[in-house]
Design an enzyme around this catalytic site. Structure first.
Site, short mmCIF file in Angstrom:
data_model
loop_
_atom_site.label_atom_id
_atom_site.label_comp_id
_atom_site.label_asym_id
_atom_site.label_seq_id
_atom_site.Cartn_x
_atom_site.Cartn_y
_atom_site.Cartn_z
N SER A 63 0.93 -1.31 0.21
CA SER A 63 0.09 -0.04 -0.15
C SER A 63 0.93 1.42 -0.06
O SER A 63 1.72 1.56 -0.97
CB SER A 63 -0.89 -0.01 1.12
OG SER A 63 -2.07 0.46 0.96
N ASP B 146 -10.14 -6.21 -3.05
CA ASP B 146 -9.75 -4.90 -2.34
C ASP B 146 -10.37 -3.78 -2.50
O ASP B 146 -10.96 -3.30 -3.61
CB ASP B 146 -8.31 -4.55 -2.94
CG ASP B 146 -7.63 -3.54 -2.32
OD1 ASP B 146 -8.20 -2.81 -1.30
OD2 ASP B 146 -6.37 -3.32 -2.19
N HIS C 32 -7.30 -6.00 0.79
CA HIS C 32 -6.35 -5.16 1.12
C HIS C 32 -5.20 -5.74 1.63
O HIS C 32 -3.97 -5.67 1.44
CB HIS C 32 -6.80 -3.84 1.64
CG HIS C 32 -5.61 -2.67 1.37
ND1 HIS C 32 -5.27 -2.27 0.36
CD2 HIS C 32 -5.01 -1.97 2.41
CE1 HIS C 32 -4.45 -1.22 0.26
NE2 HIS C 32 -4.37 -1.29 1.64
N1 TYC Z 1 -2.84 3.49 1.40
C1 TYC Z 1 -3.48 2.96 2.88
C2 TYC Z 1 -2.29 2.00 3.38
O1 TYC Z 1 -1.10 2.12 3.25
C3 TYC Z 1 -4.58 2.08 2.49
C4 TYC Z 1 -5.77 2.84 2.18
C5 TYC Z 1 -6.06 2.79 0.73
C6 TYC Z 1 -6.47 3.59 3.26
C7 TYC Z 1 -7.32 3.40 0.57
C8 TYC Z 1 -7.63 4.24 2.71
O2 TYC Z 1 -9.20 5.04 1.24
C9 TYC Z 1 -7.95 4.24 1.39
N2 TYC Z 1 -2.52 1.16 4.36
#
Ligand code: TYC
Length: 286
Positions: free
Chosen positions: A129, A234, A262
């Site tokens: 992420s 995800d 995710h």
């Molecule tokens: N990028 C976040 C992370 O590093 C995860 C995430 C993605 C959170 C999208 C909110 O709307 C979102 N875990």
């Protein structure tokens, strides 16, 4: 020996217990702190293989919350696996975390400098992420140091749809208790709520840039073998993101996990770790 005995800020009592435990058994998980670019960074290390790998956690994430199945189970004869807490996250506090427009570049610099100081001239990156965004930037800017890169749940830009998703998760009091618990255990409820909102504001800044650019321009500079992994279920990162990365990173490949969300590496650690090991070993001579 439990990793909680080994890791964290040691008191005198804890140091005595650590020494005693070290005499009686030899755990392969160690932890340490290292000053890098003026901040005191926390890391954990497992294995003694020739192929060094850095694990990069997600937003507000840490080696403890994000990567225990990888530190525990990735092949320790083949790999030396390092997990780090970026500045302001997990046990790399103080400082309090802030989110200037260059926070991903700052994390990328800290990550690469940490590995160099730990003695790894060349290493691979596994980034989840936000950690994947950091990994892509690090790979683009340090081609001589990066062996391979694997990212999952990552994005190179922020669209209006992404903004809507960020705003829908901004208020952590609306998350389930189960989702909040690991982060609240690290930060405490109030600091977590405040820092998460600061993260949402931080990532939303990119939407005001042309094309929502986070690191689009850097993708063509990535020259190492790159595997993009994505969970087809995800809910946080729309599938346009992995496809965009695939299109703009030369020679990259996309692996889809049909049941993955995710947190696919925590939900399906065996499948994920096998994928990682196979990718990292491909084409290696030893
Ligand atoms: N990028 C976040 C992370 O590093 C995860 C995430 C993605 C959170 C999208 C909110 O709307 C979102 N875990």
């Amino acid at each position: 020996m439990s990793s909680s005995l080994l890791c964290g800020r040691p008191s005198l009592l804890k140091l005595r217990r650590i020494t005693a435990a070290m005499r009686s058994c030899c755990s392969s998980l160690t932890c340490g702190r290292q000053t890098v670019n003026g901040v005191d960074l926390y890391y954990e290390k497992a294995g003694s293989g020739n192929h060094a790998v850095l694990l990069l956690p997600g937003a507000l994430g840490s080696t403890k919350t994000d990567f225990q199945p990888q530190l525990k189970s990735l092949n320790q004869d083949l790999f030396t696996v390092v997990g780090w807490d970026p500045r302001g996250y997990g046990q790399s506090r103080p400082p309090d975390r802030d989110f200037p427009l260059d926070f991903f570049e700052r994390d990328a610099r800290d990550a690469v400098d940490l590995m160099r100081i730990l003695g790894f001239a060349k290493f691979s990156l596994l980034g989840w992420s936000d950690g994947g965004i950091t990994a892509l930037i690090a790979a683009a800017k340090n081609p001589e140091s990066i062996n391979k890169t694997l990212v999952w749940g990552s994005n190179a830009f922020v669209s209006q749809k992404d903004l809507d998703i960020y705003n829908s998760v901004r208020d952590v009091s609306r998350w389930s208790a189960r989702m909040r618990a690991p982060m609240e255990a690290v930060y405490g409820a109030q600091v977590f709520a405040k820092t998460w909102q600061a993260w949402v504001d931080g990532i939303a800044q990119f939407a005001r840039r042309p094309k929502g650019n986070i690191c689009i321009d850097l993708l063509p500079l990535i020259r190492c073998p790159t595997l993009i992994v994505h969970g087809e279920k995800d809910p946080m990162v729309p599938s346009c993101h992995p496809h965009f990365l695939l299109k703009h990173i030369q020679g990259s490949r996309l692996h889809l996990m049909p049941e993955g969300k995710h947190n696919l590496h925590l939900r399906f650690p065996e499948e994920f770790n096998k994928l990682v090991e196979d990718f990292l070993q491909e084409g290696q001579k030893d």
